[in-house]
Design an enzyme around this catalytic site. Structure first.
Site, PDB file in Angstrom:
ATOM      1  N   ASN A  88       0.760  -1.217  -0.160  1.00 54.50           N
ATOM      2  CA  ASN A  88      -0.105  -0.067  -0.024  1.00 54.50           C
ATOM      3  C   ASN A  88       0.859   1.315  -0.128  1.00 54.50           C
ATOM      4  OD1 ASN A  88      -2.258   1.631   0.212  1.00 54.50           O
ATOM      5  ND2 ASN A  88      -3.348  -0.143   1.269  1.00 54.50           N
ATOM      6  N   HIS A 118      22.489   3.169  12.954  1.00 55.68           N
ATOM      7  CA  HIS A 118      23.553   3.739  13.351  1.00 55.68           C
ATOM      8  C   HIS A 118      24.300   3.751  14.514  1.00 55.68           C
ATOM      9  CE1 HIS A 118      22.770   6.496   9.645  1.00 55.68           C
ATOM     10  NE2 HIS A 118      21.337   6.097   9.994  1.00 55.68           N
ATOM     11  N   SER A 145      -0.266  -1.302   9.211  1.00 53.94           N
ATOM     12  CA  SER A 145       0.071   0.072   8.955  1.00 53.94           C
ATOM     13  C   SER A 145       0.997   0.554  10.117  1.00 53.94           C
ATOM     14  CB  SER A 145      -1.254   0.932   9.088  1.00 53.94           C
ATOM     15  OG  SER A 145      -2.196   0.843   8.037  1.00 53.94           O
ATOM     16  N   ARG A 183       6.293  -8.354  20.062  1.00 52.12           N
ATOM     17  CA  ARG A 183       6.200  -9.507  20.568  1.00 52.12           C
ATOM     18  C   ARG A 183       5.213 -10.448  20.059  1.00 52.12           C
ATOM     19  NH1 ARG A 183       7.891  -6.154  25.099  1.00 52.12           N
ATOM     20  NH2 ARG A 183       9.986  -6.507  26.009  1.00 52.12           N
ATOM     21  N   ARG A 186       0.302 -14.747  20.268  1.00 53.13           N
ATOM     22  CA  ARG A 186      -0.436 -15.833  20.142  1.00 53.13           C
ATOM     23  C   ARG A 186       0.082 -16.647  18.542  1.00 53.13           C
ATOM     24  NH1 ARG A 186      -5.043 -16.414  16.824  1.00 53.13           N
ATOM     25  NH2 ARG A 186      -6.118 -14.370  16.021  1.00 53.13           N
TER      26      ARG A 186
END
Length: 200
Positions: A88, A118, A145, A183, A186
């Site tokens: 997108n 960096h 998004s 993280r 499930r």
């Protein structure tokens, strides 16, 4: 810069070590800046032109690929995309080294895939000192998004990355992962086949 020196710099880059803008300047001809600009200003109806530009920009690109403009890339030539890809608007590739995307991948608006970071100490950032590690996104991944995928990350087959996540570590296959830092929350199971299939 000699050919031997270029090889030394490329070897350092491949190891994820720090290198500078001046040291990497010999790679400038691989940047597809002009073609990316042209792609982003091509009318929607000119699908054949868009496709030919995408083939010229990317390192490799599969069939039935949709990449909605505008998109941005440092090089473009270090991006490799498989079949049935949907990207997108405002997808950004910081592709100082390879970004490899498998088949059937979907990426939502305003996602950044950055192979480069960096050093923390400011004296090591002189001349835009940086390090780069490749990113791999396996088949059938969906990235929500405004997610950011950081250097060296691999996202496993079929996984979903929640919107707004910062993915600093690799994500195993067939999992839902989200957050900052991202993280796993499930596993994706057969129960997910029944979601949003009927009212009530």
């Amino acid at each position: 810069m000699t050919h031997t020196h270029e090889e030394e710099v490329l070897a350092r880059i491949a190891k994820g070590l720090v290198y500078t803008e001046s040291e990497a300047a010999f790679q400038a001809p691989r940047r597809r800046t002009e073609q990316i600009f042209e792609y982003n200003h091509t009318p929607p109806g000119e699908t054949e032109k868009r496709r030919s530009l995408l083939v010229a920009i990317l390192g490799s690109v599969g069939e039935r690929t949709v990449l909605l403009p505008p998109f941005h890339a440092g090089f473009g030539s270090n991006v490799h995309i498989g079949d049935d890809f949907f990207g997108n608007v405002n997808l950004t590739f910081v592709d100082d080294v390879d970004i490899r995307i498998g088949d059937g991948v979907m990426i939502a608006p305003s996602v950044t895939l950055t192979t480069t970071g960096h050093p923390v100490h400011p004296s090591r950032r002189t001349d835009f000192g940086r390090f780069s590690e490749p990113i791999v996104i396996e088949d059938k991944v969906w990235i929500g998004s405004n997610a950011v995928v950081l250097p060296g990350v691999r996202i496993g087959y079929g996984s979903v990355i929640g919107a707004g996540s910062v993915v600093s570590r690799s994500i195993p296959p067939m999992t839902v992962a989200l957050g900052t830092p991202c993280r796993v929350v499930r596993a994706i199971t057969d129960e997910d086949l029944a979601t949003r299939t009927a009212e009530g």
